[in-house]
Each structure stands twice: as structure tokens, then as C-alpha cells.
Write a protein that holds these residues in place. Structure first.
Motif, PDB file in Angstrom:
ATOM      1  N   SER A 187       0.911  -1.257   0.060  1.00  0.00           N
ATOM      2  CA  SER A 187       0.125   0.063  -0.199  1.00  0.00           C
ATOM      3  C   SER A 187       0.928   1.303   0.012  1.00  0.00           C
ATOM      4  O   SER A 187       0.169   2.311  -0.038  1.00  0.00           O
ATOM      5  CB  SER A 187      -0.894  -0.020   1.162  1.00  0.00           C
ATOM      6  N   CYS A 188       1.966   1.267  -0.347  1.00  0.00           N
ATOM      7  CA  CYS A 188       3.050   2.487  -0.261  1.00  0.00           C
ATOM      8  C   CYS A 188       2.596   3.152  -1.468  1.00  0.00           C
ATOM      9  O   CYS A 188       2.716   2.582  -2.729  1.00  0.00           O
ATOM     10  CB  CYS A 188       4.568   1.817  -0.197  1.00  0.00           C
ATOM     11  N   PRO A 189       2.450   4.437  -1.192  1.00  0.00           N
ATOM     12  CA  PRO A 189       2.056   5.300  -2.532  1.00  0.00           C
ATOM     13  C   PRO A 189       3.251   5.605  -3.560  1.00  0.00           C
ATOM     14  O   PRO A 189       3.136   6.024  -4.450  1.00  0.00           O
ATOM     15  CB  PRO A 189       1.650   6.611  -1.532  1.00  0.00           C
ATOM     16  N   VAL A 190       4.475   5.346  -2.928  1.00  0.00           N
ATOM     17  CA  VAL A 190       5.733   5.638  -3.912  1.00  0.00           C
ATOM     18  C   VAL A 190       6.211   4.386  -4.240  1.00  0.00           C
ATOM     19  O   VAL A 190       6.628   3.495  -3.369  1.00  0.00           O
ATOM     20  CB  VAL A 190       6.548   6.637  -3.083  1.00  0.00           C
ATOM     21  N   LYS A 191       6.171   4.033  -5.628  1.00  0.00           N
ATOM     22  CA  LYS A 191       7.048   2.811  -5.958  1.00  0.00           C
ATOM     23  C   LYS A 191       7.940   3.128  -7.244  1.00  0.00           C
ATOM     24  O   LYS A 191       8.379   2.152  -7.890  1.00  0.00           O
ATOM     25  CB  LYS A 191       6.014   1.711  -6.595  1.00  0.00           C
ATOM     26  N   SER A 236       3.727   9.462   3.720  1.00  0.00           N
ATOM     27  CA  SER A 236       2.973  10.633   3.912  1.00  0.00           C
ATOM     28  C   SER A 236       2.199  11.080   2.781  1.00  0.00           C
ATOM     29  O   SER A 236       1.356  12.049   2.953  1.00  0.00           O
ATOM     30  CB  SER A 236       4.022  11.759   4.384  1.00  0.00           C
ATOM     31  N   LEU A 237       2.537  10.973   1.553  1.00  0.00           N
ATOM     32  CA  LEU A 237       1.923  10.970   0.374  1.00  0.00           C
ATOM     33  C   LEU A 237       0.438  10.260   0.122  1.00  0.00           C
ATOM     34  O   LEU A 237      -0.274  10.492  -0.880  1.00  0.00           O
ATOM     35  CB  LEU A 237       2.802  10.581  -0.937  1.00  0.00           C
ATOM     36  N   ALA A 238       0.500   9.247   1.055  1.00  0.00           N
ATOM     37  CA  ALA A 238      -0.932   8.744   1.170  1.00  0.00           C
ATOM     38  C   ALA A 238      -1.816   9.190   2.037  1.00  0.00           C
ATOM     39  O   ALA A 238      -1.442   9.882   3.007  1.00  0.00           O
ATOM     40  CB  ALA A 238      -0.682   7.111   1.525  1.00  0.00           C
ATOM     41  N   SER A 239      -3.096   8.993   1.649  1.00  0.00           N
ATOM     42  CA  SER A 239      -4.259   9.541   2.580  1.00  0.00           C
ATOM     43  C   SER A 239      -4.271   9.044   3.937  1.00  0.00           C
ATOM     44  O   SER A 239      -4.784   9.689   4.793  1.00  0.00           O
ATOM     45  CB  SER A 239      -5.510   9.378   1.943  1.00  0.00           C
ATOM     46  N   ASN A 240      -3.766   7.676   4.035  1.00  0.00           N
ATOM     47  CA  ASN A 240      -3.818   7.089   5.249  1.00  0.00           C
ATOM     48  C   ASN A 240      -2.281   6.869   5.815  1.00  0.00           C
ATOM     49  O   ASN A 240      -2.108   5.684   6.150  1.00  0.00           O
ATOM     50  CB  ASN A 240      -4.662   6.005   5.364  1.00  0.00           C
ATOM     51  N   SER A 241      -1.676   8.077   5.765  1.00  0.00           N
ATOM     52  CA  SER A 241      -0.084   7.461   6.141  1.00  0.00           C
ATOM     53  C   SER A 241       0.114   7.253   7.186  1.00  0.00           C
ATOM     54  O   SER A 241       1.170   7.045   7.752  1.00  0.00           O
ATOM     55  CB  SER A 241       0.657   9.032   5.560  1.00  0.00           C
ATOM     56  N   ASP A 242      -0.939   7.419   8.286  1.00  0.00           N
ATOM     57  CA  ASP A 242      -0.349   6.957   9.733  1.00  0.00           C
ATOM     58  C   ASP A 242      -0.658   5.538   9.876  1.00  0.00           C
ATOM     59  O   ASP A 242      -0.426   5.165  11.032  1.00  0.00           O
ATOM     60  CB  ASP A 242      -1.345   7.729  10.708  1.00  0.00           C
TER      61      ASP A 242
END
Length: 454
Positions: A187-191, A236-242
Motif C-alpha cells: 500500500s506504499c504510495p511511492v513505487k 506521507s503522500l498517502a491519505s492514510n499515512s498514519d
């Protein structure tokens, strides 16, 4: 004489002669104590406290399945099969990767996860090395592209091939909990590389993890916080970064980027050390509620044969689970002692009953020789002349620490007062049928082979 003494444990079994011939004649296994260097000024800070966040959980181990031969009346296969000199795996044909490019890592992983020892050293040796090999594979696979992860279908095919290649070298990777999804970034937003390098201070990350101080990293970390910071920045670039799962998935992406930049051996050394820092924070043993021990040892004011018998019997059952490190043994002794204190056992029964650190790890020759693995990354070694071997640490009788309270909340191995006791400086070799692993095999033999006669 030691061979005969040990083998009498199996007397009466239909497999007795085969076992004695296999162990005492082939002369394959040995374990030696490690000669420790004099402690340096920084060595007392080598132990670690429990992390404040959930980013560094202990490595999970799936239920272990020891070797079992189900075919009655058939000839038993060699207990220590010779590894093939060339790979002969049945590959999917869908993973476009030349495994020979990381052959040194594959060989080390296969050795560390050998069929015989994998269930016994999974937590400390096998799974950390298998995880490192996956990170290194991911980095090498994506090195010629602008992405840091594998597509789901490709990850499935390649993970299957990795397991097959390791299996062809006599390895058992099923004791570990890794899956093909570990190669996808989850689910990491950066790939992709470009976004990663725009978001992360890559110079800081590379400087922190290129060369790691093995004595300081676990307590005065440099690489671990750099990886955690990079993972937080891209998550932190994801909406649910926490979400902790997003952070862990992003850590896998950070490892992949590091694997592209570091030589394989340097990356493997770094990743193994970080895994050692992690596993040495937690006792991997399972403790059932010690009802009988508490009943026998509560309100004790003087040595009690009944208490010591109950305590030793309980610990004898626990120690059969696996080999653990010296640092894990300290935590395990404290965890179990806290359970006893919570049940009303306030007397230091470890001292009364002569319980040592080594008693919490798999034993050989009863109380004569125990093996605690060293806390630093170690490998299982295999060669045609000596067979399997690994290095034991803290093989002398060092008393198990009795906890000061029933709570483990404030327990820390990084505090100066919790440094390890003085270690032996002499190098010794276990006698008899090559020492320690003989009793391991006796245990395995009685538990899994002898029931075939029933």
C-alpha cells in the motif's frame, strides 16, 4: 564412549542401528564455542531497548514442521543429503531474472535455511537472511527500470522461483512468514525511483546505511532511523499515512532502493544487522501458564527439591522450541521470571535452583553443554567434510537474571547496568559425536521417527 552413551537413549527402537551409524560414523555435525574478543568501551551499549513505535516488530515465524518420513517399510533417505552442485529447480519460466547474478546471496540463504536446522534457527538465522535475500532480489530485479517494486503477477512468479531455487539447494523457507506481496510495495504510495528520490534525502539515507557500526547500531541507531524517516516521508503522500501497514510497506520500498545502490554483500550485512537488532528485542519462546511451578515455588524461604524439580521440568519443555541468542535468553529469563512473580513466587528461584541463561535454549548432554547463539548476525555453514555447523556464544554457566518486579514495561537492555556478563575467552569444542546437534537429532528422532513403530 559419548557416542554410545547418547545413543542408548534410543535403545529398543527399530531405527537404533541406523541412527547410530548415521550420527557416529558420518561425523558430520559439530558446534564450537566462539572465542570472544575483550570487551571494548562501546560493547556494553550493544543491547537494545523496546521500540516506542510499532515499526520494528519481531520477525514472525510460521508454525515449524520438522522433517518427517511417512512411508513405512521404505528405506529412509539420507539424514544429510548432499546438495547438488548445480541448480535443478522447476521454475515457472515467467520470472525474467538471472539468479546467478545474486548466487552468493542465494547460497548463503540456502545454507542458513537448510532443511535440518531451519525450524530450530528460523528466528535468528534463517528468516533474517531470507528477508534480506528478498530485498536484494527486489533491488537487482528493478535496477534496470524506473520502478522499485514488482507487479503482483510477476511477484507471484518470481517468489515461487526463489522458493524453488532455494529448495533445490536443500533449503526450507516455509518456516518464515514472507510472501510474494513483500516484493510489490503493498500500500506504499511511492513505487518509482523518480518520486522516491524527489521525496527522500537519499544522500542522508545512503550515508547512514552504507557502513553500519555493528556495536552501536542496535542502541545508538543511525541506519534504522534513516530508513524509518525515508519510509515516513514517502508514506506521507498517502491519505492514510498514519497506518502502520503503509509505513511497513514503504520500508520495503526503501530497502529496495538501498539494494540498488549498495553491493550485495554490503546490503546483506546491513539488512542482517537490522534484523538482529529487531529479533534481539523480543523473546521468541512461548511460555504456557506455569501453574505447577507457581504452586511448588510460592512462599519459598529455603531450597526446595519439589520447586526445583517443577521449575527444571518446565524449562526443559520450553528449551526444546528453538535455539536463541544470548540477548534473547536474558529477555526470556526475565519474561518467565515476571510470570512467576505475578503468580506469587517472590524468591529468586533461578539462584536457588541454579538456572542459567543457556537453560532457555536448546541443550546438549543435559546440563553439561548448552548453546546460545551470538547476538550478532551468524550463518549456518555447510561443507562436504564437516557438514552443518554454527557458532555458539555464552556456553559457560552464567546465572539467569531474576526480575525485580512482575512488570516488563520498563525493561531495557540498552541501559549500562544491563550489559552482558563477562564472556569466556577460551575456545572449546564439544566432545563425543560432535557435541550439540547430536542431542538435537536425538530429540527429533524420538519425537518424529520412533512413533512410526507404534
Amino acid at each position: 564412549m559419548d557416542c554410545i552413551k547418547a545413543a542408548t537413549l534410543l535403545k529398543g527402537s527399530l531405527w537404533f542401528h541406523l541412527f547410530l551409524l548415521t550420527i557416529c560414523s558420518s561425523n558430520l555435525l559439530y558446534v564450537i564455542s566462539e572465542e570472544k574478543l575483550p570487551p571494548s568501551p562501546t560493547s556494553t551499549s550493544q543491547l537494545v531497548s523496546l521500540p516506542s513505535s510499532g515499526i520494528f516488530e519481531p520477525i514472525e515465524i510460521s508454525p515449524s514442521v520438522l522433517p518427517h518420513y511417512p512411508f513405512l517399510g521404505k528405506t529412509l533417505p539420507p539424514m544429510y543429503p548432499a546438495f547438488p552442485k548445480t541448480y535443478k529447480p522447476v521454475l515457472t519460466g515467467k520470472c525474467p531474472f538471472n539468479f546467478s547474478s545474486i548466487s552468493n546471496i542465494i547460497e548463503k540463504t540456502a545454507s542458513d535455511c537448510s532443511q535440518l536446522l531451519a525450524p530450530l534457527v528460523a528466528n535468528v538465522i534463517c528468516c533474517p537472511q531470507f528477508g534480506s535475500s528478498l530485498h536484494i532480489f527486489q533491488g537487482h530485479f528493478t535496477k534496470s527500470s524506473d520502478v522499485l517494486v514488482l507487479e503482483n503477477s510477476t511477484a507471484d512468479d518470481c517468489f515461487s522461483d526463489i522458493v524453488e531455487v532455494l529448495g533445490s539447494r536443500g533449503a526450507n523457507s516455509s518456516v518464515c512468514s514472507f510472501q510474494s506481496s513483500n516484493l510489490t510495495g503493498g500500500s506504499c504510495p511511492v513505487k518509482d525511483v523518480n518520486t522516491f528520490e524527489r521525496t527522500v534525502n537519499t544522500s542522508k539515507l545512503l550515508n547512514a546505511c552504507s557502513v553500519i557500526d555493528h556495536l552501536k547500531e542496535c542502541c545508538r541507531s543511525v541506519c534504522q532511523p534513516a530508513i524509518a524517516e525515508a519510509a515516513f516521508q514517502i508514506s506521507s503522500l498517502a491519505s492514510n499515512s498514519d497506518n502502520i501497514h503503509v509505513l511497513n510497506d514503504c520500508k520495503g520500498v526503501v530497502y529496495s532502493w538501498l539494494s540498488r545502490k549498495l553491493p550485495s554483500e554490503a546490503a546483506d550485512s546491513a539488512f542482517r544487522l537490522l534484523a538482529a537488532c529487531k529479533v534481539n528485542k523480543v523473546c521468541p519462546l512461548e511460555f504456557k501458564q506455569p501453574v505447577e511451578v507457581i504452586k511448588a515455588c510460592r512462599n519459598l524461604g529455603a531450597p526446595s527439591p519439589l520447586c526445583c524439580s517443577s521449575l527444571n521440568s518446565y524449562i526443559a519443555g520450553v528449551q526444546r522450541q528453538m535455539l536463541i541468542t544470548n540477548q534473547q535468553a536474558i529477555i526470556c529469563a526475565s519474561v518467565f521470571g515476571s510470570m512467576l512473580r505475578k503468580g506469587g513466587v517472590l524468591t529468586d528461584v533461578y539462584e536457588l535452583c541454579d538456572v542459567d541463561l543457556k537453560d532457555f535454549s536448546l541443550q546438549a548432554y543435559g546440563e553439561e553443554a548448552g548453546c546460545l547463539l551470538r547476538s550478532m548476525p551468524a550463518d549456518v555453514v555447510y561443507d562436504n567434510s564437516s557438514g552443518f555447523s554454527f557458532t555458539c556464544d555464552l556456553s559457560d554457566n552464567i546465572a539467569a537474571p531474576w526480575p525485580s518486579s512482575s512488570s516488563m514495561a520498563s525493561f531495557s537492555l540498552c541501559a549500562p547496568e544491563m550489559s552482558l556478563p563477562a564472556l569466556p575467552t577460551s575456545q572449546t569444542e564439544y566432545p563425543g559425536c560432535n557435541g550439540f546437534l547430536l542431542d538435537v537429532l536425538i530429540f527429533m528422532f524420538v519425537l518424529f521417527i520412533v512413533p512410526l513403530n507404534d
